[in-house]
Design a protein around this motif. Structure first.
Motif, PDB file in Angstrom:
ATOM      1  N   UNK A   1       0.857  -1.189   0.000  1.00  0.00           N
ATOM      2  CA  UNK A   1       0.000   0.000   0.000  1.00  0.00           C
ATOM      3  C   UNK A   1       0.890   1.236   0.000  1.00  0.00           C
ATOM      4  N   UNK A   2       0.838   1.972  -1.102  1.00  0.00           N
ATOM      5  CA  UNK A   2       1.639   3.176  -1.241  1.00  0.00           C
ATOM      6  C   UNK A   2       0.732   4.396  -1.338  1.00  0.00           C
TER       7      UNK A   2
ATOM      8  N   UNK B   1      -3.774   4.847  -4.125  1.00  0.00           N
ATOM      9  CA  UNK B   1      -5.132   5.349  -4.318  1.00  0.00           C
ATOM     10  C   UNK B   1      -5.127   6.875  -4.259  1.00  0.00           C
ATOM     11  N   UNK B   2      -5.800   7.495  -5.227  1.00  0.00           N
ATOM     12  CA  UNK B   2      -5.812   8.956  -5.311  1.00  0.00           C
ATOM     13  C   UNK B   2      -6.707   9.581  -4.257  1.00  0.00           C
TER      14      UNK B   2
ATOM     15  N   UNK C   1      -5.902   6.103   1.634  1.00  0.00           N
ATOM     16  CA  UNK C   1      -5.228   4.943   2.228  1.00  0.00           C
ATOM     17  C   UNK C   1      -6.237   4.038   2.926  1.00  0.00           C
ATOM     18  N   UNK C   2      -7.182   4.632   3.651  1.00  0.00           N
ATOM     19  CA  UNK C   2      -8.195   3.836   4.344  1.00  0.00           C
ATOM     20  C   UNK C   2      -9.034   3.021   3.346  1.00  0.00           C
ATOM     21  N   UNK C   3      -9.224   3.548   2.149  1.00  0.00           N
ATOM     22  CA  UNK C   3      -9.953   2.792   1.121  1.00  0.00           C
ATOM     23  C   UNK C   3      -9.241   1.479   0.831  1.00  0.00           C
ATOM     24  N   UNK C   4      -7.929   1.528   0.673  1.00  0.00           N
ATOM     25  CA  UNK C   4      -7.165   0.295   0.470  1.00  0.00           C
ATOM     26  C   UNK C   4      -7.305  -0.645   1.660  1.00  0.00           C
TER      27      UNK C   4
END
Length: 566
Positions: A99-100, A378-379, A397-400
């Motif tokens: 996760x970046x 994720x944008x 980030x929380x979406x990932x």
């Protein structure tokens, strides 16, 4: 349904006879409790003929897929050639994707604060965005840098900036991706020089440098040198990294920017894989071992909103690359694996009703995960307005993390395998992409196709058609051409002040004042000699950055030898 009958609904003889047909279909085969399968299929076929639907790549989508549409070739297991189902047998059960969050703005010090924030929030790897002057080989004090310093990424002029960028971050323990191309060899040298100063074991440092110049000529524009010397620099990087930093991914062959420029999904993988093929051939001509450098090639793809088309695209790309690498002589299956990073689609984000972008990014995240990505950015929902704020980056980030730990999507490898629709869409996407690659091969490969303007023209036509569909309403963008609202846009935005250019200029002045000027001059002269003689540039560039030569000085030295691409 145009014929009035709905799949999945049961009809008896009386009710079936009362259905009003929009087409002349004689119902003669009925039975208690339901109509025959033939009747349903006929209705579905008629519906499909009345209202055809296509992906953005022009692939027709039928109303129904069934066992009458067999998936060919047979679906293999994950981790097995040609890797349609993924590059690892257990995929995310063994290890989640990295996760970046792509980040970098203003000064190195300011970006360092953002990196520490992201690491505290759970990112698993850093992804560095550089400002435009850095990307095209100019120091912040160059006249062409005015108004651009720190705006779309971080300004890096020297090893001092690199030290500030990674302050209190040990490079041996973090994976870093750097989105840099024409000046990528200099940034890689700066990164390695810093790792050496930290006392890191260079055999252990890991990460990726984008280093994909061909897509710059075709889609993005941040090139410096002409194609041939640029390809020479790339193969120098392949050769040097295989010896000095073997865990480093030496190139991230990028379809992302091709898609952002307006290509379709099919064009994205066709042009990207054709570019990859060109890089492999250049490395082979230099005498490099495909089974060695092939393992350190990686890819970078876009994820857009059509979930199934994107999943099919990723699956097809893996299969195609494995086939390409085998045809070019690879015998080690690890050198045939297409490993890729994904970024959600920046061009899909809207300034209108920006919170809708959270939903778009969620769909795109699922597409990347269901498609088997190894790494994901994720944008932020606000990126149609500005660089992402901390709050927007956190939601992205929380979406990932929600997809990783709550959705169930990572629990099994290639969960959409066997779907009649997905398997057929994978096959059709692959077939269409091969047709484009064959055209490029007939022109002599990607370099020739770019020089002839073929790839640029294809992307431009697709971009025009997409925009035309939005403007005539045949393609709906929620909040843009349908479901609009009149509201004040009070989304917080991140602003980068122009005054940071003065800060960077002062840093450069002080660096040149205190460095050993004679040593710096000798290093730049050594770069010039290596460029003329054809020896590997990486050792002399590394020596130069360690002696405090600036990025602009190194890039300008090579401009004097290679010229500039116009």
């Amino acid at each position: 349904m145009h014929c009035g009958l709905k799949p999945g609904k049961s009809y008896d003889a009386d009710s079936a006879s009362k259905v009003r047909h929009k087409a002349a279909l004689k119902v003669s085969l009925v039975r208690p409790g339901g109509i025959t399968r033939l009747l349903i299929q006929n209705c579905l076929i008629m519906s499909n003929e009345k209202e055809q639907r296509f992906t953005d790549s022009g692939i027709e989508i039928k109303t129904l897929y069934s066992s009458a549409d067999p998936a060919t070739p047979p679906v293999e297991d994950p981790g097995v050639f040609p890797f349609t189902r993924g590059v690892q047998p257990d995929m995310y059960r063994g290890k989640l994707w990295t996760m970046r969050q792509y980040a970098g703005f203003s000064t190195a010090e300011e970006s360092n604060r953002r990196y520490h924030y992201l690491l505290s929030q759970g990112v698993m790897g850093l992804s560095v965005a550089f400002d435009l002057p850095t990307q095209i080989g100019y120091d912040s004090d160059h006249e062409l840098a005015e108004g651009e310093v720190g705006k779309v990424g971080v300004a890096i002029d020297s090893i001092e900036d690199m030290e500030a960028l990674f302050k209190d971050i040990q490079l041996e323990t973090v994976s870093t991706s750097m989105t840099i191309n024409a000046s990528g060899f200099i940034l890689l040298a700066l990164y390695v020089a810093l790792a050496k100063k930290q006392g890191a074991d260079l055999k252990k440092i890991s990460g990726t440098i984008q280093n994909d110049i061909l897509k710059e000529y075709a889609a993005r524009g941040t090139y410096i040198y002409p194609p041939k010397p640029s390809m020479r620099i790339i193969t120098d990087i392949f050769e040097w990294c295989s010896r000095e930093i073997p865990k480093w991914n030496t190139i991230s062959i990028s379809g992302y920017h091709i898609r952002e420029a307006g290509s379709t999904a099919v064009q994205e993988i066709a042009f990207t894989l054709a570019n990859g093929k060109a890089y492999v051939k250049a490395a082979l001509e230099k005498g490099l071992d495909i089974n060695v450098f092939g393992k350190r090639l990686s890819f970078f793809f876009n994820a857009h909103n059509n979930l199934f088309e994107e999943v099919a695209k990723f699956r097809a790309a893996r299969r195609m690359w494995a086939t390409i690498m085998r045809s070019l002589g690879a015998t080690d299956e690890r050198a045939m694996m297409l490993r890729f990073h994904t970024q959600t689609g920046g061009s899909t984000l809207t300034a209108q009703q920006p919170l809708n972008n959270i939903s778009r990014v969620t769909i795109q995240t699922l597409a990347a995960v269901l498609g088997g990505t190894q790494s994901l950015h994720t944008n932020g929902y606000d990126e149609a307005l500005s660089l992402p704020t901390e709050a927007a980056a956190r939601i992205a980030l929380r979406t990932q993390q929600v997809v990783a730990f709550e959705s169930g999507a990572p629990d099994t490898a290639d969960p959409l395998a066997g779907s009649y629709f997905v398997e057929n869409l994978t096959n059709e996407t692959e077939a269409a992409a091969w047709q484009l690659i064959e055209k490029i091969d007939a022109m002599g490969g990607s370099v020739s196709a770019i020089e002839a303007g073929f790839i640029q023209d294809e992307i431009a036509r697709s971009a025009y058609e997409y925009q035309r569909q939005i403007e005539n309403g045949s393609k709906i963008i929620v909040g843009v051409n349908k479901f609009e609202v009149t509201e004040a846009n009070d989304t917080p935005v991140l602003r980068v002040d122009d005054s940071i250019r003065a800060v960077q200029m002062e840093k450069i002045r002080l660096l040149k004042q205190k460095r050993d000027a004679a040593a710096a001059s000798r290093c730049l002269a050594a770069i010039s000699i290596a460029a003329k003689e054809g020896s590997n540039l990486m050792p002399v560039v590394l020596d130069a950055v360690e002696n405090y030569c600036t990025l602009g000085e190194i890039a300008d030295t090579l401009r004097g030898i290679f010229g500039e691409y116009r």
